[in-house]
Design an enzyme around this catalytic site. Structure first.
Site, PDB file in Angstrom:
ATOM      1  N   SER A   1     -13.458  -3.750   0.303  1.00  0.00           N
ATOM      2  CA  SER A   1     -14.404  -3.158  -0.659  1.00  0.00           C
ATOM      3  C   SER A   1     -15.855  -3.384  -0.262  1.00  0.00           C
ATOM      4  O   SER A   1     -16.671  -3.827  -1.064  1.00  0.00           O
ATOM      5  CB  SER A   1     -14.161  -3.710  -2.068  1.00  0.00           C
ATOM      6  OG  SER A   1     -14.840  -2.949  -3.048  1.00  0.00           O
ATOM      7  N   PRO A   2     -16.239  -3.056   0.981  1.00  0.00           N
ATOM      8  CA  PRO A   2     -17.615  -3.294   1.409  1.00  0.00           C
ATOM      9  C   PRO A   2     -18.644  -2.443   0.685  1.00  0.00           C
ATOM     10  O   PRO A   2     -19.830  -2.779   0.667  1.00  0.00           O
ATOM     11  CB  PRO A   2     -17.573  -2.949   2.899  1.00  0.00           C
ATOM     12  CG  PRO A   2     -16.457  -1.962   3.026  1.00  0.00           C
ATOM     13  CD  PRO A   2     -15.429  -2.424   2.042  1.00  0.00           C
ATOM     14  N   LEU A   3     -18.190  -1.344   0.063  1.00  0.00           N
ATOM     15  CA  LEU A   3     -19.113  -0.475  -0.683  1.00  0.00           C
ATOM     16  C   LEU A   3     -18.902  -0.597  -2.188  1.00  0.00           C
ATOM     17  O   LEU A   3     -19.319   0.271  -2.957  1.00  0.00           O
ATOM     18  CB  LEU A   3     -18.956   0.976  -0.225  1.00  0.00           C
ATOM     19  CG  LEU A   3     -19.334   1.228   1.237  1.00  0.00           C
ATOM     20  CD1 LEU A   3     -19.069   2.675   1.635  1.00  0.00           C
ATOM     21  CD2 LEU A   3     -20.803   0.870   1.485  1.00  0.00           C
TER      22      LEU A   3
ATOM     23  N   GLY B   1     -16.331  -0.283  -4.183  1.00  0.00           N
ATOM     24  CA  GLY B   1     -15.582   0.786  -4.844  1.00  0.00           C
ATOM     25  C   GLY B   1     -16.360   2.080  -4.970  1.00  0.00           C
ATOM     26  O   GLY B   1     -16.082   2.895  -5.856  1.00  0.00           O
ATOM     27  N   GLY B   2     -17.342   2.287  -4.098  1.00  0.00           N
ATOM     28  CA  GLY B   2     -18.142   3.510  -4.130  1.00  0.00           C
ATOM     29  C   GLY B   2     -19.506   3.344  -4.766  1.00  0.00           C
ATOM     30  O   GLY B   2     -20.377   4.203  -4.603  1.00  0.00           O
TER      31      GLY B   2
ATOM     32  N   GLY C   1     -24.283   5.055  -3.905  1.00  0.00           N
ATOM     33  CA  GLY C   1     -25.294   5.622  -4.789  1.00  0.00           C
ATOM     34  C   GLY C   1     -24.813   6.793  -5.624  1.00  0.00           C
ATOM     35  O   GLY C   1     -25.615   7.451  -6.294  1.00  0.00           O
TER      36      GLY C   1
ATOM     37  N   TYR D   1       0.841  -1.195   0.000  1.00  0.00           N
ATOM     38  CA  TYR D   1       0.000   0.000   0.000  1.00  0.00           C
ATOM     39  C   TYR D   1       0.879   1.248   0.000  1.00  0.00           C
ATOM     40  O   TYR D   1       1.674   1.474   0.913  1.00  0.00           O
ATOM     41  CB  TYR D   1      -0.927   0.031   1.214  1.00  0.00           C
ATOM     42  CG  TYR D   1      -1.988  -1.044   1.245  1.00  0.00           C
ATOM     43  CD1 TYR D   1      -2.238  -1.853   0.134  1.00  0.00           C
ATOM     44  CD2 TYR D   1      -2.758  -1.254   2.380  1.00  0.00           C
ATOM     45  CE1 TYR D   1      -3.220  -2.837   0.166  1.00  0.00           C
ATOM     46  CE2 TYR D   1      -3.743  -2.232   2.426  1.00  0.00           C
ATOM     47  CZ  TYR D   1      -3.963  -3.022   1.316  1.00  0.00           C
ATOM     48  OH  TYR D   1      -4.938  -3.996   1.352  1.00  0.00           O
TER      49      TYR D   1
END
Length: 355
Positions: A214-216, A218-219, A223, A63
């Site tokens: 990546s729970p969302l 990648g955005g 929404g 990272y």
């Protein structure tokens, strides 16, 4: 999986695996540190996370080309040490002074380099960042066992592996008396549920926890992306619409937008943003111990941390699970699912079910 309240208000904790440490149900993923987020911004995120009761920090040697680990190390030194925080890092893909692969030489060099950057004597949870087909897993496990005995790492884990690989790791470890992983770190969210076919069942069977990245999506699950316009500006997909598994064209599908519609509907009932609902759904899934939140800014992190007290109704969870279902491949999964719904012996009469 037993849960207990953290001593800090507002954040619950869960044990990793059958013998691992207690970690906060939301973890801080630090892939942005030293890349999308500068040092001072990273320090603010770390301070906020700890102030909110978070205890699980996750990084990797790749990272920011090692910058993420250095920033965490500098922050830890400034506050007088890591204290009760649980620190996880990963090795597998780094260039020297780490080393590429999961061989003995590679793991030892990578662990030593991470310890130097993090300015700690031991890593609480060390993840092998991916499968190494060139190295016998017994060699990797033996090396990790030696590093545990040397006090350089406390627990082992793996990231980005498939079901048969998890089973190979666990069975080899148990057969040869090596430490069994406490966790697996996969991508998992409402838009990517592929781990439910093999990875999740293997983890549940073996008693391994999940710490999803990546729970969302990648955005996507915030929404902010629409079907009509390709993203632009200072967002991950705005800067790189072809970003790996999160790519705009890959996920701009009718299924994605059906999931987003359901998220918005449930979110409006709770007076919450869609991201909170997506995180609450993921936190309810079997085996999920700590959800890794990655953010560019302190404000984004604060917004995601605010999802920790949202509990969805059973009917809402069922709606999201149904609308996001990717379906089963016809064989063998669909075939086996069909057979599980009937009395095979009664259906076939006196015929043998062997093929």
């Amino acid at each position: 999986m037993t849960q207990a309240k953290n001593s800090s208000p507002g954040m619950a904790t869960t044990a990793l695996g059958q013998a691992g440490p207690l970690v906060s149900r939301m973890g801080l993923g630090t892939m942005t540190f030293g890349a999308e987020t500068d040092e001072e911004g990273s320090f603010r995120q770390l301070d906020l996370f700890v102030d909110q009761g978070g205890t699980f920090l996750d990084t990797a040697d790749v990272y920011g080309g090692g910058a993420s680990e250095k920033i965490i190390g500098k922050w830890g030194r400034r506050r007088g040490g890591m204290g009760d925080l649980i620190l996880a890092t990963k090795g597998r893909f780094a260039p020297p002074p780490g080393s590429h692969g999961a061989s003995r030489r590679a793991i030892v060099r990578s662990v030593d380099a991470s310890l130097t950057r993090l300015q700690v004597e031991a890593i609480d949870v060390y993840f092998i960042h991916g499968w190494d087909r060139h190295t016998d897993v017994a060699e990797s496990l033996a090396t990790l066992d030696d590093l545990v005995s040397a006090g350089k790492i406390h627990n082992i884990a793996w990231s980005n592996v498939c079901g048969w690989q998890i089973q190979k790791i666990v069975s080899t470890a148990r057969a040869q008396g090596y430490p069994v992983p406490v966790a697996v770190q996969p991508q998992y969210n409402l838009l990517d549920r592929g781990i439910e076919l093999e990875v999740l069942p293997c983890c549940l069977e073996a008693g391994l926890s999940l710490t999803p990245w990546s729970p969302l999506g990648g955005g996507w699950l915030t929404g902010k992306y629409t079907a009509e316009a390709r993203p632009t500006g200072a967002t991950r997909l705005g800067e790189d619409p072809n970003r790996g598994v999160e790519a705009y064209d890959l996920r701009n599908t009718s299924r994605t937008h059906a999931v987003l519609d359901a998220l918005r509907s449930i979110a409006s009932r709770h007076g919450r943003p869609p991201a909170h609902v997506a995180l609450a759904w993921l936190g309810s899934r079997p085996g999920v111990a700590s959800i890794l939140l990655g953010a560019r800014t302190e404000e984004q992190l604060a917004d995601n941390l605010a999802a920790r007290d949202l509990v969805l109704e059973v009917s809402e969870l069922e709606t999201l699970t149904k609308v996001s279902s990717p379906g089963l491949p016809a064989y063998p999964y669909g075939f086996l699912e069909d057979w599980s719904q009937v009395d095979v012996w009664k259906t076939l009469g006196t015929q043998s079910v062997s093929r």
